[in-house]
Design a protein around this motif. Sequence first.
Motif, PDB file in Angstrom:
ATOM      1  N   VAL A  23       8.584  -8.213   0.453  1.00  0.00           N
ATOM      2  CA  VAL A  23       7.863  -9.351  -0.108  1.00  0.00           C
ATOM      3  C   VAL A  23       7.510  -8.976  -1.539  1.00  0.00           C
ATOM      4  CG1 VAL A  23       5.870 -10.868   0.126  1.00  0.00           C
ATOM      5  CG2 VAL A  23       6.912  -9.868   2.168  1.00  0.00           C
ATOM      6  N   LEU A  24       7.795  -9.872  -2.472  1.00  0.00           N
ATOM      7  CA  LEU A  24       7.516  -9.588  -3.872  1.00  0.00           C
ATOM      8  C   LEU A  24       6.058  -9.872  -4.196  1.00  0.00           C
ATOM      9  CD1 LEU A  24       8.455  -8.728  -6.664  1.00  0.00           C
ATOM     10  CD2 LEU A  24       9.157 -11.107  -7.069  1.00  0.00           C
ATOM     11  N   ASP A  25       5.374  -8.832  -4.632  1.00  0.00           N
ATOM     12  CA  ASP A  25       4.011  -8.958  -5.142  1.00  0.00           C
ATOM     13  C   ASP A  25       4.162  -9.247  -6.632  1.00  0.00           C
ATOM     14  OD1 ASP A  25       1.464  -8.599  -6.156  1.00  0.00           O
ATOM     15  OD2 ASP A  25       1.105  -6.697  -5.121  1.00  0.00           O
ATOM     16  N   ALA A  27       2.191 -10.442  -8.949  1.00  0.00           N
ATOM     17  CA  ALA A  27       1.120 -10.004  -9.848  1.00  0.00           C
ATOM     18  C   ALA A  27       1.286  -8.553 -10.277  1.00  0.00           C
ATOM     19  CB  ALA A  27      -0.245 -10.203  -9.193  1.00  0.00           C
ATOM     20  N   ARG A  28       1.797  -7.724  -9.373  1.00  0.00           N
ATOM     21  CA  ARG A  28       1.961  -6.297  -9.679  1.00  0.00           C
ATOM     22  C   ARG A  28       3.413  -5.925  -9.951  1.00  0.00           C
ATOM     23  NH1 ARG A  28      -1.977  -6.687  -5.672  1.00  0.00           N
ATOM     24  NH2 ARG A  28      -3.951  -5.725  -6.210  1.00  0.00           N
ATOM     25  N   ALA A  29       4.309  -6.909  -9.891  1.00  0.00           N
ATOM     26  CA  ALA A  29       5.737  -6.691 -10.098  1.00  0.00           C
ATOM     27  C   ALA A  29       6.265  -5.562  -9.214  1.00  0.00           C
ATOM     28  CB  ALA A  29       6.037  -6.422 -11.570  1.00  0.00           C
ATOM     29  N   ARG A  30       5.880  -5.622  -7.939  1.00  0.00           N
ATOM     30  CA  ARG A  30       6.312  -4.615  -6.960  1.00  0.00           C
ATOM     31  C   ARG A  30       6.661  -5.303  -5.649  1.00  0.00           C
ATOM     32  NH1 ARG A  30       2.537   0.695  -7.505  1.00  0.00           N
ATOM     33  NH2 ARG A  30       2.690   0.826  -9.746  1.00  0.00           N
ATOM     34  N   PHE A  31       7.548  -4.643  -4.926  1.00  0.00           N
ATOM     35  CA  PHE A  31       7.867  -5.120  -3.591  1.00  0.00           C
ATOM     36  C   PHE A  31       6.964  -4.436  -2.581  1.00  0.00           C
ATOM     37  CE2 PHE A  31      11.846  -6.258  -5.676  1.00  0.00           C
ATOM     38  CZ  PHE A  31      12.071  -7.513  -5.137  1.00  0.00           C
ATOM     39  N   VAL A  32       6.564  -5.182  -1.570  1.00  0.00           N
ATOM     40  CA  VAL A  32       5.806  -4.651  -0.445  1.00  0.00           C
ATOM     41  C   VAL A  32       6.775  -4.628   0.730  1.00  0.00           C
ATOM     42  CG1 VAL A  32       3.866  -5.042   1.120  1.00  0.00           C
ATOM     43  CG2 VAL A  32       3.665  -5.617  -1.320  1.00  0.00           C
ATOM     44  N   GLY A  33       6.989  -3.443   1.295  1.00  0.00           N
ATOM     45  CA  GLY A  33       7.895  -3.318   2.429  1.00  0.00           C
ATOM     46  C   GLY A  33       7.134  -3.427   3.740  1.00  0.00           C
ATOM     47  N   LEU A  34       7.641  -4.254   4.636  1.00  0.00           N
ATOM     48  CA  LEU A  34       7.030  -4.425   5.954  1.00  0.00           C
ATOM     49  C   LEU A  34       8.033  -4.004   7.021  1.00  0.00           C
ATOM     50  CD1 LEU A  34       5.440  -7.969   5.435  1.00  0.00           C
ATOM     51  CD2 LEU A  34       4.292  -5.749   5.291  1.00  0.00           C
ATOM     52  N   ASN A  35       7.561  -3.238   8.000  1.00  0.00           N
ATOM     53  CA  ASN A  35       8.415  -2.839   9.114  1.00  0.00           C
ATOM     54  C   ASN A  35       8.611  -4.032  10.044  1.00  0.00           C
ATOM     55  OD1 ASN A  35       6.076  -3.052  10.656  1.00  0.00           O
ATOM     56  ND2 ASN A  35       5.770  -0.861  10.843  1.00  0.00           N
ATOM     57  N   VAL A  81      -3.902  -9.732   1.820  1.00  0.00           N
ATOM     58  CA  VAL A  81      -4.871 -10.610   1.143  1.00  0.00           C
ATOM     59  C   VAL A  81      -5.237 -10.019  -0.214  1.00  0.00           C
ATOM     60  CG1 VAL A  81      -7.245 -11.485   1.212  1.00  0.00           C
ATOM     61  CG2 VAL A  81      -5.782 -11.696   3.236  1.00  0.00           C
ATOM     62  N   ALA A  82      -5.486  -8.718  -0.277  1.00  0.00           N
ATOM     63  CA  ALA A  82      -5.843  -8.066  -1.544  1.00  0.00           C
ATOM     64  C   ALA A  82      -4.727  -8.223  -2.574  1.00  0.00           C
ATOM     65  CB  ALA A  82      -6.151  -6.590  -1.313  1.00  0.00           C
ATOM     66  N   ARG A  83      -3.488  -8.231  -2.122  1.00  0.00           N
ATOM     67  CA  ARG A  83      -2.346  -8.397  -3.022  1.00  0.00           C
ATOM     68  C   ARG A  83      -2.083  -9.855  -3.381  1.00  0.00           C
ATOM     69  NH1 ARG A  83       1.145  -3.853  -3.102  1.00  0.00           N
ATOM     70  NH2 ARG A  83       0.528  -2.246  -1.620  1.00  0.00           N
ATOM     71  N   GLY A  84      -2.791 -10.765  -2.721  1.00  0.00           N
ATOM     72  CA  GLY A  84      -2.596 -12.186  -2.989  1.00  0.00           C
ATOM     73  C   GLY A  84      -1.377 -12.771  -2.304  1.00  0.00           C
ATOM     74  N   LEU A  85      -0.824 -12.061  -1.316  1.00  0.00           N
ATOM     75  CA  LEU A  85       0.357 -12.546  -0.604  1.00  0.00           C
ATOM     76  C   LEU A  85       0.005 -13.377   0.612  1.00  0.00           C
ATOM     77  CD1 LEU A  85       2.465  -9.285  -0.851  1.00  0.00           C
ATOM     78  CD2 LEU A  85       2.655 -11.349  -2.263  1.00  0.00           C
ATOM     79  N   VAL A  86      -1.185 -13.166   1.132  1.00  0.00           N
ATOM     80  CA  VAL A  86      -1.725 -13.938   2.253  1.00  0.00           C
ATOM     81  C   VAL A  86      -3.071 -14.464   1.796  1.00  0.00           C
ATOM     82  CG1 VAL A  86      -2.687 -13.735   4.598  1.00  0.00           C
ATOM     83  CG2 VAL A  86      -0.479 -12.696   4.065  1.00  0.00           C
ATOM     84  N   GLU A  87      -3.388 -15.675   2.221  1.00  0.00           N
ATOM     85  CA  GLU A  87      -4.651 -16.282   1.822  1.00  0.00           C
ATOM     86  C   GLU A  87      -5.355 -16.883   3.028  1.00  0.00           C
ATOM     87  OE1 GLU A  87      -3.209 -18.984  -1.121  1.00  0.00           O
ATOM     88  OE2 GLU A  87      -2.341 -20.346   0.353  1.00  0.00           O
TER      89      GLU A  87
END
Length: 94
Positions: A23-25, A27-35, A81-87
């Motif tokens: 998932v692309l974050d 705001a931080r220009a980083r990917f978040v990897g989820l298992n 939520v902290a990353r702004g990906l879920v609200e």
Amino acid sequence: MTYPRFRRRPDAPAATLGDRLLVLDVARARFVGLNAVGARLWALLETPLSADDLVANLLAEFDVDAATCRIETAAVLRDLVARGLVEVDPDPCA
């Protein structure tokens, strides 16, 4: 139904890469990897659900004890939520 309910941001781009979901974050220009479990949580969040509802769904699908599932689900939700990906769903009546 319990509150608050959470939902993924509809504008958060995500893609499968092997057995992970990225998932692309933005705001931080980083990917978040989820298992696999995180990817399922992400899929469930297409519609607003409470943390209790998420845990119930994950318990039905994965071999994990309830206490661990609650703790890990809460941790993943806090991070997303902290990353702004879920609200938090703004419409509790929906």
